[in-house]
Design a protein around this motif. Structure first.
Motif, PDB file in Angstrom:
ATOM      1  N   CYS A 289      31.155 -23.302  19.334  1.00 48.21           N
ATOM      2  CA  CYS A 289      30.187 -24.132  19.992  1.00 48.21           C
ATOM      3  C   CYS A 289      31.133 -25.378  20.433  1.00 48.21           C
ATOM      4  N   ARG A 290      30.955 -25.811  21.681  1.00 49.68           N
ATOM      5  CA  ARG A 290      31.869 -26.735  22.279  1.00 49.68           C
ATOM      6  C   ARG A 290      31.254 -28.168  22.795  1.00 49.68           C
ATOM      7  N   CYS A 291      30.137 -28.298  21.930  1.00 51.72           N
ATOM      8  CA  CYS A 291      29.224 -29.560  22.116  1.00 51.72           C
ATOM      9  C   CYS A 291      30.175 -30.758  22.194  1.00 51.72           C
TER      10      CYS A 291
ATOM     11  N   VAL B  33      31.926 -31.431  25.364  1.00 48.00           N
ATOM     12  CA  VAL B  33      30.727 -31.549  26.402  1.00 48.00           C
ATOM     13  C   VAL B  33      30.550 -33.149  26.387  1.00 48.00           C
TER      14      VAL B  33
ATOM     15  N   CYS C 137      32.028 -24.065  28.519  1.00 47.50           N
ATOM     16  CA  CYS C 137      31.734 -23.473  27.081  1.00 47.50           C
ATOM     17  C   CYS C 137      31.423 -22.026  27.359  1.00 47.50           C
TER      18      CYS C 137
ATOM     19  N   ALA D 281      29.941 -20.083  25.523  1.00 44.93           N
ATOM     20  CA  ALA D 281      28.553 -19.685  25.091  1.00 44.93           C
ATOM     21  C   ALA D 281      27.335 -19.971  26.199  1.00 44.93           C
ATOM     22  N   PHE D 282      27.942 -20.902  26.938  1.00 45.08           N
ATOM     23  CA  PHE D 282      26.722 -21.409  27.857  1.00 45.08           C
ATOM     24  C   PHE D 282      26.215 -20.018  28.694  1.00 45.08           C
TER      25      PHE D 282
ATOM     26  N   CYS E   4      24.199 -18.846  24.258  1.00 43.65           N
ATOM     27  CA  CYS E   4      23.433 -20.174  24.075  1.00 43.65           C
ATOM     28  C   CYS E   4      22.514 -20.422  25.191  1.00 43.65           C
TER      29      CYS E   4
ATOM     30  N   LEU F  50      22.575 -22.384  20.701  1.00 41.48           N
ATOM     31  CA  LEU F  50      23.439 -22.318  19.827  1.00 41.48           C
ATOM     32  C   LEU F  50      23.940 -23.679  19.094  1.00 41.48           C
ATOM     33  N   GLY F  51      23.960 -24.818  20.298  1.00 42.29           N
ATOM     34  CA  GLY F  51      24.505 -25.819  20.284  1.00 42.29           C
ATOM     35  C   GLY F  51      23.355 -26.624  20.428  1.00 42.29           C
TER      36      GLY F  51
ATOM     37  N   LEU G 289      23.088 -29.305  22.425  1.00 36.98           N
ATOM     38  CA  LEU G 289      23.121 -29.794  23.766  1.00 36.98           C
ATOM     39  C   LEU G 289      22.061 -28.866  24.593  1.00 36.98           C
ATOM     40  N   MET G 290      21.651 -27.836  24.109  1.00 39.29           N
ATOM     41  CA  MET G 290      20.694 -26.883  24.636  1.00 39.29           C
ATOM     42  C   MET G 290      19.436 -26.968  24.259  1.00 39.29           C
TER      43      MET G 290
ATOM     44  N   CYS H 206      23.726 -29.501  28.277  1.00 33.31           N
ATOM     45  CA  CYS H 206      23.708 -28.026  28.689  1.00 33.31           C
ATOM     46  C   CYS H 206      22.392 -27.628  29.082  1.00 33.31           C
TER      47      CYS H 206
HETATM   48  S1  SF4 Z   1      24.991 -26.436  23.637  1.00 36.49           S
HETATM   49 FE1  SF4 Z   1      25.641 -24.363  23.822  1.00 36.49          FE
HETATM   50  S2  SF4 Z   1      26.615 -24.065  25.807  1.00 36.49           S
HETATM   51 FE2  SF4 Z   1      26.688 -26.493  25.205  1.00 36.49          FE
HETATM   52  S3  SF4 Z   1      28.478 -27.074  24.630  1.00 36.49           S
HETATM   53 FE3  SF4 Z   1      27.211 -26.589  22.639  1.00 36.49          FE
HETATM   54  S4  SF4 Z   1      27.329 -24.361  22.362  1.00 36.49           S
HETATM   55 FE4  SF4 Z   1      28.128 -24.640  24.496  1.00 36.49          FE
END
Ligand code: SF4
Lengths: 377, 94
Positions: free
Chosen positions: A325-327, A330, A340, A342-343, A347, A353-354, A356-357, A364
């Motif tokens: 997760c790279r929230c 971002v 990211c 996962a985007f 996710c 997953l994170g 921001l989704m 996201c």
């Molecule tokens: S919300 Fe999902 S897509 Fe956005 S940075 Fe976090 S893990 Fe990645």
């Protein structure tokens, strides 16, 4: 830009919007000349993020401007451990656990509240902490717990609800308090070594409560402009232009574009209730940002009987953000959501997953939902 | 939660406890008016005025034009229906 022509008639005053876009473009071009990266402006509030996407403001910007979508979406920054705490409390047989709907899908390490409800916990959505208090009154044999979330905008509402509970002598009511405060968080962001932001669009409804003065440290200590902004697309364009003008003249300050709602001193009755009921936590955990000193509140000792952590003898859960997760990157504007891995793969809004989704105010989810519009720009 | 919704104060429900009735898009509900009440005037002074309501609490007095613009914004970003049903106590978001 075709997108500009196609969508401009959506604005309440298309001619004014057109002028603002033009002014923004020439001002940004003057600033960008002589630097090797776009001018980056962070909107702090998730409500602004939503407007920016809905009206494709970002897609209509010249390449010299970039938005960084900040941490101001309370459900987005709700850490996994806190969701686990909520579930642990909700599982008590006698508990009716109440929450704003937005928090239901936020994933904890042990699943989400919606999953806990499917597994039998009595979890109910309420619109207001007042409704949670009414449930407590109507169900004297149950323990009603309200998940107190949000920034300074919603903090007075839960503080006033506690005062109301005390006045009405309602005892089967408590708060699981995860209110967070924006000022220490902005400071923590600004103290990060590679923080790429040139100026801020400030949160209108937080300022409606706390006023504009607490933001003074941005220009004074960090040389950063901040313009408190309303939520209409025209407000955001106007605020953006005000920020750019400050950058251009090299005179950073706090300005208030949203005077019609934001008094310089904030709301005194709201602040008084907050000061009476809450005290600062030594530290508070944020999803994507880690632990930030003094960035949250809890019930002050005099109100401890309304503190669910005490009432249920809760040992706080700690759960680091999930793998992959790279929230964080971002959130602080270091990468864009699609960078990211996962985007859109592991996710998605259906299966976040994170954080921001999770909410339409999260960067996201907003990109995911409005990608079509973005491409049109 | 953060945008709030404009409504018009329609009645006083509980003077001592600062509760008024607010009408939002045809829906009426109890709203705490402590943060917008003038301490020197009865709550009835608020009747007919527009307020910005956040999670059941009136947090700011606004004029009618501002109320209309905000309602329009909420409708355009797709938040109006969810907010109004939530106010009525219907589950919409989960
Ligand atoms: S919300 Fe999902 S897509 Fe956005 S940075 Fe976090 S893990 Fe990645």
């Amino acid at each position: 830009m075709n997108g500009t022509l196609r969508f401009i008639d959506e604005f309440r005053d298309p001619a004014l919007a057109e002028n603002l876009f033009a002014e923004i473009a020439v001002t940004a071009a003057r600033i960008a000349a002589g630097r090797d990266r776009p001018v980056t402006i962070m909107e702090v509030c998730g409500g602004h993020t939503h407007t920016i996407f809905r009206y494709a403001l970002e897609a209509r910007m010249p390449e010299t401007i970039q938005f960084a979508h900040g941490p101001g979406c309370p459900v987005c920054v709700l850490p996994r451990g806190r969701v686990d705490d909520a579930i642990a409390i909700a599982r008590h047989k006698e508990v009716i656990f109440t929450t704003f709907g937005d928090a239901m899908r936020v994933p904890g390490a042990q699943g989400s509240l919606i999953q806990a409800r499917a597994a039998g916990a009595d979890i109910r959505l309420v619109y207001s902490p007042l409704d949670a208090l009414a449930l407590a009154k109507a169900n004297p044999d149950r323990e009603v717990v309200f998940f107190a979330l949000g920034f300074e905008t919603t903090m007075p509402s839960t503080a006033l609800t506690i005062l109301r509970a005390a006045r009405s002598n309602i005892k089967n009511f408590s708060l699981l308090c995860h209110h967070i405060t924006i000022i220490p968080t902005l400071r923590a962001l600004l103290e990060q070594p590679d923080f790429p932001v040139d100026g801020f669009i400030g949160p209108g409804h937080v300022a409606m409560v706390i006023g504009t003065r607490p933001f003074q440290f941005l220009p004074e200590e960090f040389g950063q402009p901040l313009v408190v902004s309303g939520f209409e697309p025209l407000d955001i364009l106007q605020s953006l232009l005000m920020v750019l003008r400050q950058i251009e003249t090299g005179k950073p300050q706090v300005e208030n574009q949203y005077r019609r709602v934001v008094p310089e001193d904030g709301n005194k009755a709201a602040m008084a209730a907050v000061a009476e009921v809450y005290e600062t936590r030594p530290e508070c955990e944020w999803r994507g940002l880690g632990t930030i000193a003094e960035s949250g509140v809890r019930l002050a000792p005099a109100w401890e009987v309304y503190d669910a952590e005490k009432r249920f003898d809760l040992t706080l859960h700690q759960a680091p953000d999930p793998e992959g997760c790279r929230c964080n990157d971002v959130l602080v504007g270091r990468i864009r959501p699609w960078d990211c891995a996962a985007f859109g793969t592991i996710c998605t809004p259906e299966n976040p997953l994170g954080a921001l989704m999770v909410s339409s105010e999260g960067a996201c989810a907003a990109y995911y939902q409005y990608q079509g519009m973005k491409r049109a720009g | 939660m953060c945008l709030g919704i404009p409504g018009r104060v329609s009645a006083v429900l509980d003077e001592a406890n600062g509760l008024v009735e607010v009408e939002v898009s045809g829906v009426r509900r109890a709203v705490d008016a402590v943060c917008v009440a003038d301490p020197d005037a009865p709550l009835s002074a608020l009747i007919g005025t527009w307020v910005l309501v956040h999670v059941g609490f009136a947090m700011s007095r606004i004029d009618e034009a501002e109320a209309m613009n905000t309602l329009r914004l909420l409708a355009e970003i797709g938040e109006l229906d969810a907010e109004v049903s939530a106010m009525q106590g219907m589950e919409t978001r989960a």
